[in-house]
Design a protein around this motif. Sequence first.
Motif, PDB file in Angstrom:
ATOM      1  N   SER A  97      19.614  67.935  38.837  1.00 41.16           N
ATOM      2  CA  SER A  97      18.783  67.251  37.849  1.00 41.16           C
ATOM      3  C   SER A  97      18.269  68.215  36.786  1.00 41.16           C
ATOM      4  O   SER A  97      18.124  67.844  35.616  1.00 41.16           O
ATOM      5  N   ALA A  98      18.012  69.473  37.154  1.00 40.68           N
ATOM      6  CA  ALA A  98      17.602  70.471  36.171  1.00 40.68           C
ATOM      7  C   ALA A  98      18.716  70.728  35.167  1.00 40.68           C
ATOM      8  O   ALA A  98      18.471  70.910  33.969  1.00 40.68           O
ATOM      9  N   GLY A  99      19.955  70.739  35.672  1.00 39.07           N
ATOM     10  CA  GLY A  99      21.094  70.875  34.766  1.00 39.07           C
ATOM     11  C   GLY A  99      21.188  69.705  33.804  1.00 39.07           C
ATOM     12  O   GLY A  99      21.514  69.874  32.619  1.00 39.07           O
ATOM     13  N   LEU A 100      20.869  68.515  34.297  1.00 35.90           N
ATOM     14  CA  LEU A 100      20.897  67.335  33.439  1.00 35.90           C
ATOM     15  C   LEU A 100      19.831  67.408  32.351  1.00 35.90           C
ATOM     16  O   LEU A 100      20.076  67.056  31.192  1.00 35.90           O
ATOM     17  N   VAL A 101      18.633  67.905  32.698  1.00 38.11           N
ATOM     18  CA  VAL A 101      17.578  68.069  31.703  1.00 38.11           C
ATOM     19  C   VAL A 101      17.983  69.098  30.656  1.00 38.11           C
ATOM     20  O   VAL A 101      17.745  68.924  29.455  1.00 38.11           O
ATOM     21  N   SER A 102      18.594  70.194  31.088  1.00 40.78           N
ATOM     22  CA  SER A 102      19.048  71.223  30.150  1.00 40.78           C
ATOM     23  C   SER A 102      20.078  70.658  29.191  1.00 40.78           C
ATOM     24  O   SER A 102      20.057  70.930  27.985  1.00 40.78           O
ATOM     25  N   LEU A 103      20.997  69.882  29.724  1.00 43.84           N
ATOM     26  CA  LEU A 103      22.008  69.242  28.886  1.00 43.84           C
ATOM     27  C   LEU A 103      21.345  68.301  27.886  1.00 43.84           C
ATOM     28  O   LEU A 103      21.694  68.265  26.695  1.00 43.84           O
ATOM     29  N   ALA A 104      20.361  67.549  28.363  1.00 40.60           N
ATOM     30  CA  ALA A 104      19.646  66.617  27.488  1.00 40.60           C
ATOM     31  C   ALA A 104      18.859  67.368  26.417  1.00 40.60           C
ATOM     32  O   ALA A 104      18.785  66.928  25.259  1.00 40.60           O
ATOM     33  N   HIS A 105      18.272  68.508  26.794  1.00 38.84           N
ATOM     34  CA  HIS A 105      17.504  69.287  25.822  1.00 38.84           C
ATOM     35  C   HIS A 105      18.398  69.814  24.711  1.00 38.84           C
ATOM     36  O   HIS A 105      18.042  69.783  23.529  1.00 38.84           O
ATOM     37  N   GLY A 106      19.580  70.306  25.081  1.00 34.59           N
ATOM     38  CA  GLY A 106      20.517  70.764  24.068  1.00 34.59           C
ATOM     39  C   GLY A 106      20.972  69.633  23.169  1.00 34.59           C
ATOM     40  O   GLY A 106      21.108  69.800  21.944  1.00 34.59           O
ATOM     41  N   THR A 107      21.179  68.468  23.761  1.00 34.46           N
ATOM     42  CA  THR A 107      21.602  67.305  22.978  1.00 34.46           C
ATOM     43  C   THR A 107      20.518  66.868  22.003  1.00 34.46           C
ATOM     44  O   THR A 107      20.797  66.494  20.862  1.00 34.46           O
ATOM     45  N   ASN A 108      19.246  66.937  22.435  1.00 31.59           N
ATOM     46  CA  ASN A 108      18.153  66.433  21.606  1.00 31.59           C
ATOM     47  C   ASN A 108      17.598  67.485  20.657  1.00 31.59           C
ATOM     48  O   ASN A 108      17.531  67.275  19.450  1.00 31.59           O
ATOM     49  N   ASP A 109      17.235  68.645  21.179  1.00 31.05           N
ATOM     50  CA  ASP A 109      16.485  69.607  20.373  1.00 31.05           C
ATOM     51  C   ASP A 109      17.351  70.459  19.456  1.00 31.05           C
ATOM     52  O   ASP A 109      16.921  70.824  18.356  1.00 31.05           O
ATOM     53  N   ALA A 110      18.546  70.833  19.889  1.00 31.59           N
ATOM     54  CA  ALA A 110      19.412  71.621  19.005  1.00 31.59           C
ATOM     55  C   ALA A 110      19.755  70.821  17.752  1.00 31.59           C
ATOM     56  O   ALA A 110      19.944  71.382  16.668  1.00 31.59           O
ATOM     57  N   GLN A 111      19.809  69.507  17.889  1.00 29.32           N
ATOM     58  CA  GLN A 111      20.135  68.664  16.739  1.00 29.32           C
ATOM     59  C   GLN A 111      19.058  68.714  15.659  1.00 29.32           C
ATOM     60  O   GLN A 111      19.341  68.486  14.485  1.00 29.32           O
ATOM     61  N   LYS A 112      17.829  68.992  16.052  1.00 30.03           N
ATOM     62  CA  LYS A 112      16.757  69.024  15.059  1.00 30.03           C
ATOM     63  C   LYS A 112      16.961  70.181  14.092  1.00 30.03           C
ATOM     64  O   LYS A 112      16.728  70.042  12.886  1.00 30.03           O
ATOM     65  N   GLY A 147      18.961  57.880  18.631  1.00 32.18           N
ATOM     66  CA  GLY A 147      18.530  58.560  17.414  1.00 32.18           C
ATOM     67  C   GLY A 147      17.037  58.790  17.332  1.00 32.18           C
ATOM     68  O   GLY A 147      16.527  59.152  16.266  1.00 32.18           O
ATOM     69  N   PHE A 148      16.310  58.594  18.434  1.00 33.81           N
ATOM     70  CA  PHE A 148      14.871  58.854  18.435  1.00 33.81           C
ATOM     71  C   PHE A 148      14.638  60.362  18.552  1.00 33.81           C
ATOM     72  O   PHE A 148      15.194  61.017  19.427  1.00 33.81           O
ATOM     73  N   SER A 149      13.805  60.889  17.659  1.00 33.30           N
ATOM     74  CA  SER A 149      13.505  62.320  17.708  1.00 33.30           C
ATOM     75  C   SER A 149      12.409  62.556  18.739  1.00 33.30           C
ATOM     76  O   SER A 149      11.267  62.867  18.423  1.00 33.30           O
ATOM     77  N   LEU A 150      12.790  62.399  19.992  1.00 34.21           N
ATOM     78  CA  LEU A 150      11.849  62.443  21.107  1.00 34.21           C
ATOM     79  C   LEU A 150      11.449  63.878  21.425  1.00 34.21           C
ATOM     80  O   LEU A 150      12.236  64.811  21.292  1.00 34.21           O
ATOM     81  N   SER A 151      10.222  64.061  21.843  1.00 28.54           N
ATOM     82  CA  SER A 151       9.779  65.362  22.317  1.00 28.54           C
ATOM     83  C   SER A 151      10.154  65.507  23.785  1.00 28.54           C
ATOM     84  O   SER A 151       9.651  64.775  24.637  1.00 28.54           O
ATOM     85  N   THR A 152      11.047  66.447  24.081  1.00 29.22           N
ATOM     86  CA  THR A 152      11.401  66.685  25.481  1.00 29.22           C
ATOM     87  C   THR A 152      10.198  67.210  26.260  1.00 29.22           C
ATOM     88  O   THR A 152      10.072  66.966  27.460  1.00 29.22           O
ATOM     89  N   THR A 153       9.310  67.919  25.576  1.00 31.48           N
ATOM     90  CA  THR A 153       8.103  68.418  26.235  1.00 31.48           C
ATOM     91  C   THR A 153       7.232  67.266  26.710  1.00 31.48           C
ATOM     92  O   THR A 153       6.708  67.285  27.833  1.00 31.48           O
TER      93      THR A 153
END
Length: 416
Positions: free
Chosen positions: A180-195, A273-279
């Motif tokens: 699950s930590a790997g999944l969060v990391s993948l999600a973070h790269g998908t969301n935050d790197a795009q910003k 496309g929501f600019s969600l805060s992963t934090t």
Amino acid sequence: MEHITLLLGIVIVTALVFDFTNGFHDTANAMATTISTGALKPKTAVAMSAVLNLVGAFMSVEVAKTISKGLVNEDGIQPEVIFAALVGAILWNLVTWLVGLPSSSSHALMGGLVGAAVASAGLGAVNGGTLVTKVLIPAVAAPLVAGVASMVATRATYKFGSKVDDKTSAKGYRAGQIASAGLVSLAHGTNDAQKTMGIITLALVAGGAIAPGSNPPVWVIVSAGLAIALGTYLGGWRIIRTMGSGLTDLQPQQGFAAQTSAASVILSSANLGFSLSTTHACSGAVMGAGLGRKGGVVRWSTATRMFIAWGLTLPAAALVGAGAEWVMRIGTVGVVAVALFLVGSCLAIWLISRRQVVDHHNVTDLDAEEPGVITTAIAAVTPPPAGTTAAVTDEDLKATIPAPTQPEAPQAPAAV
């Protein structure tokens, strides 16, 4: 590659610096609970997270489109505005990292962009509808949705695993935590790197290097992914300490539930496309996991400081961004002054952080925090688990007996 001017090059480099700070600022989102429960060693955890952040950067560009095409109007936005926005975002990231508070890098970036755009072109430069529907509403909904999902998932894991012995259960959930930590990391790269991709694309449009409405070029995607991965590998140890142990004490079952819930919320929002805060999502999930375990509590004093930081992120970054844009109206001298201010501030924050170093050696060492009013009240009315009694030691008994008073020694008669 597109035609890049000197100013535009400075803006792009600054954007990648922000992406780097985003990486080490948000490492805790994926790996704090995994490190605190002992599922992975600290350096192994951040290395794994860095690789998956890089992979996640190539999975979608929907959030990048929200920033580059939707949040502010491209017409009339100059590269100086983008630079001013990045100054506000970077400084807020570093200040909150210094004090160990998990604030939103995403909202820092968008706050800086909004403040700089309004200072440059007025309120009409910001698309209010996009700001409300894709930034502000998700900011409130994300921690609530992730928190409730995590609380429900935590209760379910304890219920279904009640017949399994603790050792076997903990071992299985630690393995689940890694996944699950790997999944969060993948999600973070998908969301935050795009910003960062979105902000660089906006700068390229503002500088006339690419046509309005263009998607992020491939070199932008690659560079943003590498920057956030490098920052993630260095590890934001101060915030990892707060997220892993400062909010609540987590067991493997809770860590698994929190990370799975947060990853589901983040990936869903990225595809929309929501600019969600992963934090926000990860912090809400950690608190939900804390409340989901019977007898578990949240350290509300830490949570309150975190909520205050969340509320200040957008306006604080906006004010700094607007101030930087105002200074840069002077011309080249103003741009140089803002750049020197940014470099000097970053250096000062780093030097202050050296006074009390937090790294992978001491990230799990947390001084016990005095319980707050809510925590004390909950503990007072919560009965001990069945079959347990409070142990009273000899030292406890001795502490209740007043020490005998010693007779005063006789004084010698005064000399005549």
